[in-house]
Scaffold this motif. Structure first.
Motif, PDB file in Angstrom:
ATOM      1  N   THR A 185       0.853  -1.190   0.000  1.00  0.00           N
ATOM      2  CA  THR A 185       0.000   0.000   0.000  1.00  0.00           C
ATOM      3  C   THR A 185       0.891   1.243   0.000  1.00  0.00           C
ATOM      4  OG1 THR A 185      -1.700  -1.196   1.202  1.00  0.00           O
ATOM      5  CG2 THR A 185      -1.864   1.208   1.175  1.00  0.00           C
ATOM      6  N   LEU A 186       0.866   1.980  -1.116  1.00  0.00           N
ATOM      7  CA  LEU A 186       1.659   3.200  -1.223  1.00  0.00           C
ATOM      8  C   LEU A 186       0.998   4.361  -0.496  1.00  0.00           C
ATOM      9  CD1 LEU A 186       2.655   3.113  -4.988  1.00  0.00           C
ATOM     10  CD2 LEU A 186       4.160   2.817  -3.044  1.00  0.00           C
ATOM     11  N   HIS A 187      -0.281   4.451  -0.663  1.00  0.00           N
ATOM     12  CA  HIS A 187      -1.097   5.534  -0.139  1.00  0.00           C
ATOM     13  C   HIS A 187      -2.468   4.927   0.081  1.00  0.00           C
ATOM     14  CE1 HIS A 187      -3.492   9.269  -0.448  1.00  0.00           C
ATOM     15  NE2 HIS A 187      -2.441   9.826   0.110  1.00  0.00           N
ATOM     16  N   SER A 188      -3.356   5.577   0.729  1.00  0.00           N
ATOM     17  CA  SER A 188      -4.667   4.979   0.972  1.00  0.00           C
ATOM     18  C   SER A 188      -5.403   4.647  -0.321  1.00  0.00           C
ATOM     19  CB  SER A 188      -5.518   5.916   1.829  1.00  0.00           C
ATOM     20  OG  SER A 188      -5.738   7.135   1.145  1.00  0.00           O
ATOM     21  N   ASP A 189      -5.073   5.331  -1.429  1.00  0.00           N
ATOM     22  CA  ASP A 189      -5.755   5.081  -2.695  1.00  0.00           C
ATOM     23  C   ASP A 189      -4.952   4.217  -3.675  1.00  0.00           C
ATOM     24  OD1 ASP A 189      -7.845   6.638  -1.808  1.00  0.00           O
ATOM     25  OD2 ASP A 189      -7.159   8.453  -2.821  1.00  0.00           O
ATOM     26  N   TRP A 190      -3.651   3.996  -3.449  1.00  0.00           N
ATOM     27  CA  TRP A 190      -2.801   3.268  -4.399  1.00  0.00           C
ATOM     28  C   TRP A 190      -2.225   2.008  -3.770  1.00  0.00           C
ATOM     29  CZ3 TRP A 190      -2.226   4.016  -9.464  1.00  0.00           C
ATOM     30  CH2 TRP A 190      -2.616   5.248  -9.993  1.00  0.00           C
ATOM     31  N   GLN A 191      -2.247   0.914  -4.550  1.00  0.00           N
ATOM     32  CA  GLN A 191      -1.639  -0.346  -4.156  1.00  0.00           C
ATOM     33  C   GLN A 191      -0.780  -0.878  -5.288  1.00  0.00           C
ATOM     34  OE1 GLN A 191      -4.573  -3.289  -3.342  1.00  0.00           O
ATOM     35  NE2 GLN A 191      -4.549  -2.951  -1.141  1.00  0.00           N
ATOM     36  N   LEU A 192       0.370  -1.455  -4.954  1.00  0.00           N
ATOM     37  CA  LEU A 192       1.174  -2.203  -5.912  1.00  0.00           C
ATOM     38  C   LEU A 192       0.959  -3.693  -5.650  1.00  0.00           C
ATOM     39  CD1 LEU A 192       4.578  -0.300  -5.870  1.00  0.00           C
ATOM     40  CD2 LEU A 192       2.769  -0.168  -7.572  1.00  0.00           C
ATOM     41  N   ASN A 193       0.850  -4.478  -6.716  1.00  0.00           N
ATOM     42  CA  ASN A 193       0.644  -5.916  -6.609  1.00  0.00           C
ATOM     43  C   ASN A 193       1.718  -6.628  -7.413  1.00  0.00           C
ATOM     44  OD1 ASN A 193      -2.267  -4.548  -7.076  1.00  0.00           O
ATOM     45  ND2 ASN A 193      -2.326  -5.991  -5.395  1.00  0.00           N
ATOM     46  N   ALA A 194       2.200  -7.744  -6.879  1.00  0.00           N
ATOM     47  CA  ALA A 194       3.163  -8.572  -7.602  1.00  0.00           C
ATOM     48  C   ALA A 194       2.919 -10.020  -7.219  1.00  0.00           C
ATOM     49  CB  ALA A 194       4.590  -8.165  -7.263  1.00  0.00           C
ATOM     50  N   GLY A 195       3.358 -10.913  -8.087  1.00  0.00           N
ATOM     51  CA  GLY A 195       3.198 -12.328  -7.798  1.00  0.00           C
ATOM     52  C   GLY A 195       4.200 -13.149  -8.582  1.00  0.00           C
ATOM     53  N   ALA A 196       4.498 -14.329  -8.059  1.00  0.00           N
ATOM     54  CA  ALA A 196       5.403 -15.253  -8.733  1.00  0.00           C
ATOM     55  C   ALA A 196       4.985 -16.672  -8.375  1.00  0.00           C
ATOM     56  CB  ALA A 196       6.842 -15.007  -8.303  1.00  0.00           C
TER      57      ALA A 196
ATOM     58  N   SER B 220       3.992 -11.518 -12.252  1.00  0.00           N
ATOM     59  CA  SER B 220       3.055 -10.437 -12.536  1.00  0.00           C
ATOM     60  C   SER B 220       3.419  -9.206 -11.715  1.00  0.00           C
ATOM     61  CB  SER B 220       1.615 -10.861 -12.233  1.00  0.00           C
ATOM     62  OG  SER B 220       1.445 -11.110 -10.855  1.00  0.00           O
ATOM     63  N   LEU B 221       3.043  -8.051 -12.248  1.00  0.00           N
ATOM     64  CA  LEU B 221       3.284  -6.774 -11.595  1.00  0.00           C
ATOM     65  C   LEU B 221       2.164  -5.833 -11.996  1.00  0.00           C
ATOM     66  CD1 LEU B 221       5.165  -5.010  -9.866  1.00  0.00           C
ATOM     67  CD2 LEU B 221       6.344  -4.383 -11.977  1.00  0.00           C
ATOM     68  N   GLY B 222       1.565  -5.172 -11.019  1.00  0.00           N
ATOM     69  CA  GLY B 222       0.458  -4.281 -11.331  1.00  0.00           C
ATOM     70  C   GLY B 222       0.259  -3.220 -10.270  1.00  0.00           C
ATOM     71  N   ALA B 223      -0.701  -2.357 -10.521  1.00  0.00           N
ATOM     72  CA  ALA B 223      -1.063  -1.292  -9.598  1.00  0.00           C
ATOM     73  C   ALA B 223      -2.580  -1.153  -9.603  1.00  0.00           C
ATOM     74  CB  ALA B 223      -0.418   0.032 -10.010  1.00  0.00           C
ATOM     75  N   LEU B 224      -3.118  -0.712  -8.478  1.00  0.00           N
ATOM     76  CA  LEU B 224      -4.550  -0.475  -8.373  1.00  0.00           C
ATOM     77  C   LEU B 224      -4.789   0.882  -7.733  1.00  0.00           C
ATOM     78  CD1 LEU B 224      -5.909  -3.922  -7.133  1.00  0.00           C
ATOM     79  CD2 LEU B 224      -6.372  -2.832  -9.334  1.00  0.00           C
ATOM     80  N   TYR B 225      -5.721   1.631  -8.298  1.00  0.00           N
ATOM     81  CA  TYR B 225      -6.146   2.909  -7.743  1.00  0.00           C
ATOM     82  C   TYR B 225      -7.580   2.759  -7.253  1.00  0.00           C
ATOM     83  CZ  TYR B 225      -7.654   7.721  -7.367  1.00  0.00           C
ATOM     84  OH  TYR B 225      -8.156   8.906  -6.891  1.00  0.00           O
ATOM     85  N   ALA B 226      -7.851   3.177  -6.011  1.00  0.00           N
ATOM     86  CA  ALA B 226      -9.188   3.075  -5.430  1.00  0.00           C
ATOM     87  C   ALA B 226     -10.001   4.315  -5.789  1.00  0.00           C
ATOM     88  CB  ALA B 226      -9.106   2.915  -3.922  1.00  0.00           C
TER      89      ALA B 226
END
Length: 139
Positions: A54-65, A93-99
Motif C-alpha cells: 500500500t503506497l497511499h490509501s488510494d494506491w496499491q502495488l501488486n506482484a506475484g510469482a 506479474s506486476l500491477g497497480a490499483l487505484y481506489a
C-alpha cells in the motif's frame, strides 16, 4: 485400478511484519486427470507468493510469482511412445490499483508466463506476455 503414489496437500500463509506490505506464500500439491490417452494422470506441485504494498490509501502495488512442476505418469504397459516426464511453468506479474472508492479499484497489470517440457506432443512450450486493465469490486 491404477494407483499413483503421491502425497497431496495445500499450505498457505500471510505475513504482515511491515505495515504497508502483505506477503501471501503458498504451496499446493495435487493429483489431476489428464486428457492425454497414454498418461493416467499428473502430479502438480506449485509454489509461489503474492505481494501487496500500500503506497497511499488510494494506491496499491501488486506482484506475484509462481513455479509449477507437472509430473506425468504413463499408463503401465503402454508402448505408444509415452514416457514419464515433467513439464514446468513460470508466472510473474506486476500491477497497480487505484481506489476510485473504497469498494472499486482500477489499474494495469502485466503478466509474463512460460511453460516448457521434453515431450513435443504433450508439453506446452510457450512464452506469453499479457497487459490488461483490471476492474475490482469488493464489499
Amino acid at each position: 485400478g491404477v494407483n499413483t503414489g503421491a502425497v497431496i496437500f495445500g499450505l498457505g500463509g500471510t505475513w504482515n511484519g511491515f505495515q504497508p506490505l502483505v506477503v501471501r506464500p503458498f504451496v499446493i500439491r495435487s493429483i489431476n486427470e489428464t486428457v492425454f490417452t497414454n498418461y493416467q494422470d499428473y502430479v502438480s506441485t506449485t509454489i509461489g507468493a503474492e505481494f501487496t504494498y500500500t503506497l497511499h490509501s488510494d494506491w496499491q502495488l501488486n506482484a506475484g510469482a509462481t513455479f509449477s512442476l507437472l509430473d506425468y505418469t504413463p499408463i503401465p504397459g503402454t508402448n505408444a511412445g509415452a514416457f514419464a516426464h515433467t513439464d514446468d511453468f513460470y508466472r510473474l506479474s506486476l500491477g497497480a490499483l487505484y481506489a476510485i472508492r473504497p469498494q472499486f479499484q482500477v489499474g494495469p497489470l502485466y503478466e509474463f508466463s512460460a511453460g516448457n517440457g521434453p515431450d513435443p506432443n504433450t508439453s506446452p512450450n510457450f512464452t506469453r506476455h499479457v497487459i490488461m486493465l483490471r476492474f475490482v469490486a469488493k464489499r
